[in-house]
Scaffold this active site. Structure first.
Site, PDB file in Angstrom:
ATOM      1  N   ILE A 136      39.376  41.631  48.111  1.00  0.00           N
ATOM      2  CA  ILE A 136      38.665  40.941  47.878  1.00  0.00           C
ATOM      3  C   ILE A 136      38.953  38.968  47.455  1.00  0.00           C
ATOM      4  O   ILE A 136      38.490  38.265  46.388  1.00  0.00           O
ATOM      5  CB  ILE A 136      38.380  41.773  46.260  1.00  0.00           C
ATOM      6  CG1 ILE A 136      39.326  41.902  45.668  1.00  0.00           C
ATOM      7  CG2 ILE A 136      37.517  42.737  47.065  1.00  0.00           C
ATOM      8  CD1 ILE A 136      39.118  42.610  44.127  1.00  0.00           C
ATOM      9  N   GLY A 137      40.778  39.794  47.156  1.00  0.00           N
ATOM     10  CA  GLY A 137      41.429  38.463  47.473  1.00  0.00           C
ATOM     11  C   GLY A 137      43.000  38.096  47.699  1.00  0.00           C
ATOM     12  O   GLY A 137      43.090  38.894  47.816  1.00  0.00           O
ATOM     13  N   ASP A 167      51.420  30.739  33.039  1.00  0.00           N
ATOM     14  CA  ASP A 167      50.268  30.834  33.969  1.00  0.00           C
ATOM     15  C   ASP A 167      49.012  30.784  34.247  1.00  0.00           C
ATOM     16  O   ASP A 167      48.553  31.199  34.838  1.00  0.00           O
ATOM     17  CB  ASP A 167      50.783  31.162  35.453  1.00  0.00           C
ATOM     18  CG  ASP A 167      49.836  30.366  36.955  1.00  0.00           C
ATOM     19  OD1 ASP A 167      50.164  29.360  36.558  1.00  0.00           O
ATOM     20  OD2 ASP A 167      50.256  31.735  37.471  1.00  0.00           O
ATOM     21  N   LYS A 204      47.669  40.464  48.696  1.00  0.00           N
ATOM     22  CA  LYS A 204      47.128  40.898  48.818  1.00  0.00           C
ATOM     23  C   LYS A 204      46.266  41.628  47.609  1.00  0.00           C
ATOM     24  O   LYS A 204      46.955  42.332  46.794  1.00  0.00           O
ATOM     25  CB  LYS A 204      46.010  41.080  50.561  1.00  0.00           C
ATOM     26  CG  LYS A 204      46.312  40.480  51.835  1.00  0.00           C
ATOM     27  CD  LYS A 204      45.610  41.374  52.359  1.00  0.00           C
ATOM     28  CE  LYS A 204      45.706  40.043  53.578  1.00  0.00           C
ATOM     29  NZ  LYS A 204      45.391  40.931  55.151  1.00  0.00           N
ATOM     30  N   VAL A 205      44.752  41.452  47.367  1.00  0.00           N
ATOM     31  CA  VAL A 205      44.376  42.020  46.116  1.00  0.00           C
ATOM     32  C   VAL A 205      43.157  43.021  46.503  1.00  0.00           C
ATOM     33  O   VAL A 205      41.961  42.806  47.641  1.00  0.00           O
ATOM     34  CB  VAL A 205      44.231  41.552  44.465  1.00  0.00           C
ATOM     35  CG1 VAL A 205      43.336  41.561  44.135  1.00  0.00           C
ATOM     36  CG2 VAL A 205      44.571  40.282  44.337  1.00  0.00           C
TER      37      VAL A 205
END
Length: 1003
Positions: free
Chosen positions: A695-696, A829, A702-703
């Site tokens: 998903i990302g 962040d 990666k996620v």
């Protein structure tokens, strides 16, 4: 003695007169000279440029005179900087000095001790630092008004402040006091208003002597960190009108004499640990607002509340109160807002609620009320919210609600209602939410719904008939939950034309026929559940083009044919096609262990993945028939191939190397560390790390979105690295995230559930938040409901109430990190892509890979390298790499500007960021409204949006010392909550008026 001739005498007088004027100036000329010197010492602010030697000071709007003497100075919201010079006390008759909302810095101005006639002093909303001096009593003994709120004062409030015997108003709220306040304040027997709110006093209790403040009318100590009990005897505060001790740690009971104070009009004691009952001796008959919510109160509502004819707000939610509501409370003529949910109330609701007052909010959910809904709730056509869910109410819905055109939310789920819902209720023009699940309602669905209805939940009832075919008025519908009813017939084609529909649940009904072959416009659909019906035919290939669909359940039907290969295009979190009559091969992208229970009880299906529990496709042709290949022939060929391969590998020594690599892989075992009780292990996670679940993707890997059970629960998994050797930088980020998130717990910080690691890869397992990151919603980056069937992007507007909720949630998370952790945590962040959103758009701070725990004994920590994201980075961090909490405040300010303008952080002019653009726009004199996002810039929200925009500017001040703390930011944002806004309006203004005015320094 000789006498001068008359002409000579006149000449002498004419000569002496101008000489007298020059040598002995009048008082006003002295005062004028002082004021002009004062102007020069403040670098000639533009706002007082009209001060000049050729005009009379008494004509200047900032100056008040008595006769020819200056007695007052009021210079508010100008560019005054620097200290207050001693010369100001050369104005010998000065009684009134108001310099609030400027840029005055430094310590408390002891130069004002020489202003011996001062009666009114307002230095609020400036940048004073340090402690209030112990000898502050050297100010004029005639001082009647002292306001120092919204500065940066720390330490204790000195005892000497109690020596101003004539003081009537003391405003010390919204500072950084971290010491104590003196009991001697109770000696100020002329005091009428005392505000010590929003400070961080050391754990303490309200002094008993405060009860001697017999003239105090308004008493605020909200969020003052009080610990202990409210004094048992409040009768000394005879003049008290407003008491606010909310959000402290007060325990014990409410003083029995509280409601004997006859002038009392408002009481705020919410958010404490108060126990016992509500005092039943009531003489405060002018009471307008009572807020005792979020305590541990028991007992009944006093019968005397039925005599409070001026009462507008009764807020008792989140307690343990019981018994019946006094009948008289329902007849109060001024009552507008009743919030008594989540208690143990029982019995019938008083029948006259709404009959005699313009009732707007009626929330009595999660109690044990029985009987009917009062018939007259909307008698005066003002009702906005009717919330009665989770009680034992019965009967039918009052037909009188059909004409309630103001109603926006009607929630009655979890009761024992029956019969048909009146036809007009479905069509109320302002109704947005209608939740009727878990009752015994019957009847059919209407052809027409109200034009604004977006949530319709009617599951677990006895509704019947067919789903209407004419659905032109259903276009606003986003959520339609109608599970477990008696609906029959086919699913109409027009249902697929609802472009805003995101959730559709029709499972557990008696629907028949085929699924619509053509899906017109389910552009926003994320969840589709049609299980447990009698559907036939094939699965439409068009379902595979629903770009945001994440959950699909068609199980327990009579569907047949092959599974469309197009379904493999979906990024499904949950898929269930079990218990049908499907045949053929599982599409390749679905043929993995993530869907191990998705295809069961379909005898005609096959798979090449044994974990799916289906027969193997190895012995089938494409049409499913057995082949005639000889197994003996295959075995012979395979044996020959293996022998030849072994001979080749032995000659090169490759077998040894292969053995070593295999051994290394076996030794590199996964280690699963959980930080809470979990129902899954690494064996659940690892097989599901497939490209289909990505998903990302970011700089660290990666996620994945990974399902963990049959109930549709899932987690987010961040894979730090899959390289042979884990990069040292990524290793540090992994350790930082684990160190911080494994030890802190907060509802607005993403929850780290566990970590999985081996020698060359690291996995972090988080709670999954279905609405993903804020930037996707604000900047149209494929938010969960904004991509159409043809791939075009549809703009899904994130409305202002959701944006405000997000801002408050994210601020709370950062405030916890900065102020409430045992060691300060600086995120480093903060950005909109690191603000994640759950299904209700509650915000959670995520991605702590760059976070830093600050040492307690240093104000700054210096980092060896700079980290952060373009557009969000504080100026001082870019040049000095110094780290403290104010760099997070700057980044959060950028998020506030994103929420209010709709622009991206790097979206300024060609050479500027959003923060720089916002400052240039404001300082250039352009209307502030021109900077705001047109998608949410509605008149009803304009004050709130403007206030948050200003707060974003303050947070992005170039000087770190000029930025507020996250605690201050959080407090300011919370003032925009519905309850706070209502309270501000009650006090004669709005939330913006009562916030600290935000300062715009030159950039």
């Amino acid at each position: 003695m000789s006498v001068l001739p008359l002409p000579s005498l006149l000449l002498l007088l004419l000569f002496l007169r101008p000489f007298h004027v020059i040598s002995q100036p009048t008082t006003i000329q002295n005062d004028q000279n002082t004021l002009l010197n004062l102007k020069r010492s403040w670098s000639n602010p533009t706002a007082i440029s009209h001060w000049n030697a050729s005009s009379n000071p008494c004509s200047w709007p900032e100056i008040t005179c008595s006769g020819t003497t200056v007695i007052g100075i009021t210079i508010v919201n100008t560019d005054i900087t620097g200290p207050i010079p001693p010369m100001i006390c050369d104005l010998k008759n000065l009684t009134h000095l108001d310099l609030n909302y400027n840029y005055i810095t430094g310590a408390f101005p002891t130069t004002l001790y020489s202003c011996t006639n001062l009666q009114y002093l307002d230095l609020s909303q400036n940048f004073f630092v340090g402690t209030i001096p112990e000898d502050i009593s050297r100010l004029s003994p005639d001082l009647r008004y002292l306001s120092l709120f919204s500065n940066n004062f720390t330490g204790d409030i000195p005892v000497s402040i109690s020596r101003f015997s004539k003081l009537s108003s003391l405003q010390l709220h919204q500072n950084l006091f971290n010491g104590s306040f003196p009991e001697e304040i109770g000696n100020l027997n002329q005091l009428e208003e005392l505000n010590l709110s929003y400070n961080k006093f050391i754990p303490s209790r309200l002094p008993q002597s405060f009860t001697r403040l017999e003239k105090v009318r308004r008493f605020y100590m909200t969020e003052a960190n009080l610990i202990g009990e409210i004094p048992a005897n409040l009768s000394g505060m005879a003049a008290l009108e407003l008491l606010d001790l909310s959000v402290n740690s007060l325990n014990g009971s409410i003083p029995s004499d509280l409601f004997l104070l006859k002038n009392l009009t408002e009481v705020y004691l919410y958010g404490n640990n108060l126990t016992g009952g509500i005092p039943d001796s009531i003489e405060a008959l002018n009471m307008e607002i009572i807020d005792l919510s979020a305590n541990k109160l028991t007992g009944k509502i006093p019968d005397g509340f039925g005599n409070l004819t001026h009462l507008t707000n009764l807020t008792l939610m989140f307690n343990q109160l019981s018994g019946e509501i006094p009948v008289g409370v329902g007849r109060l003529p001024s009552l507008r807002d009743v919030r008594i949910f989540t208690n143990n109330f029982s019995g019938p609701l008083p029948p006259d609620f709404g009959r005699y007052s313009e009732l707007q909010i009626f929330e009595v959910s999660q109690n044990q009320f029985s009987g009917n809904i009062p018939e007259n709730l909307c008698y005066n056509r003002s009702l906005i919210g009717l919330i009665v869910f989770n009680n034992n109410l019965s009967g039918t819905i009052p037909k009188s609600l059909e004409t309630c055109r103001t109603l926006k939310s009607f929630q009655a789920q979890g009761n024992q209602f029956s019969g048909a819902i009146p036809d007009g209720v479905w069509k109320i023009p302002s109704l947005k939410t209608m939740m009727m699940s878990d009752n015994s309602f019957s009847g059919e669905l209407p052809q027409e719904l109200g034009p604004k209805l977006s949530t319709l939940e009617i599951s677990n009832n006895r509704f019947s008939g067919q789903i209407p075919t004419k659905l032109s008025s259903w276009t606003s519908l986003v959520v339609f939950r109608a599970s477990h009813n008696l609906f029959d017939g086919a699913i109409p084609q027009n249902l697929t034309a609802l472009a805003n529909l995101a959730t559709l649940l029709l499972d557990g009904n008696q629907l028949t026929g085929s699924l619509p072959a053509t899906i017109v416009s389910w552009d926003s659909l994320t969840t589709l559940n049609l299980s447990g019906n009698q559907l036939t035919g094939q699965i439409p290939a068009g379902l595979g083009f629903l770009a945001v669909l994440t959950a699909l359940d068609l199980s327990n039907n009579h569907l047949s044919g092959q599974i469309p290969s197009q379904l493999g295009r979906l990024r499904l979190v949950s898929l269930d096609l079990s218990a049908n009559r499907l045949t053929g091969i599982i599409p390749g992208q679905l043929d993995n262990a993530a869907f191990d229970k998705s295809f069961l009880k379909n005898p005609g299906l096959c798979s090449n993945n044994p974990s799916l529990g289906l027969s193997s496709c190895g012995s089938r042709s494409e049409n499913g028939r057995s082949t005639k290949i000889s197994s003996k022939f295959v075995a012979i060929i395979a044996a020959i191939a293996v022998i030849l391969l072994i001979l080749a590998l032995l000659s090169t020594g490759y077998v040894v190397a292969l053995y070593r690599r295999k051994k290394n892989r076996l030794d590199s075992k996964w280690k699963f560390t959980s930080f809470q009780k979990l129902t899954f292990t690494e064996s659940t996670i690892l097989p599901r790390l497939t490209d289909n679940n990505v998903i990302g993707e970011g700089g660290s890997g990666k996620v994945y979105r990974v399902p963990v059970n049959r109930s549709g629960d899932f987690v987010a998994v961040k894979k730090i690295s899959n390289a042979k050797d884990l990069d040292q930088r990524l290793e540090k980020q992994f350790l930082a995230e684990v160190e911080i998130l494994s030890t802190i717990r907060h509802s607005n910080i993403v929850k780290l559930m566990g970590c999985i690691s081996c020698d060359n890869s690291k996995l972090l397992v988080y709670e999954y938040l279905e609405n993903r990151s804020l930037d996707r919603w604000l900047h149209r980056k494929q938010a969960p409901s904004n991509r159409g069937l043809n791939g075009s992007v549809r703009h899904v507007v994130l409305d202002w109430p959701k944006r405000l909720r997000i801002a408050i949630g994210a601020a709370r998370g950062l405030c916890y990190m900065h102020h409430d952790c045992s060691q300060v945590v600086v995120h480093r962040d903060v950005k909109s892509s690191n603000v994640l959103l759950d299904g209700e758009f509650n915000a959670k701070i995520a991605d702590f890979g760059l976070a830093k725990i600050l040492a307690k004994d240093t104000e700054f920590n210096v980092m060896s390298t700079m980290a952060g994201s373009c557009g969000y980075m504080a100026p001082e961090y870019a040049y000095t790499t110094k780290v403290n909490e104010k760099i997070d405040v700057y980044s959060f300010g950028v998020i506030l500007l994103e929420l209010t303008t709709g622009k991206e952080a790097s979206d300024g002019s060609e050479h500027s960021s959003l923060a720089e653009w916002a400052w240039q726009h404001t300082l250039g004199g352009a209307p502030m409204a021109d900077a705001l996002d047109n998608d949410v810039n509605e008149p009803v929200y304009l004050n709130e949006i403007t206030g948050v925009f200003k707060l974003g500017l303050w947070c992005t001040s170039k000087l770190a010392s000029n930025r507020p703390s996250m605690k201050e930011v959080c407090q300011m944002l919370q003032r925009y909550s519905p309850a706070a806004v209502g309270r501000m309006e009650k006090n004669g203004g709005d939330a913006v008026d009562h916030l600290p005015l935000l300062k715009l320094e030159n950039v």
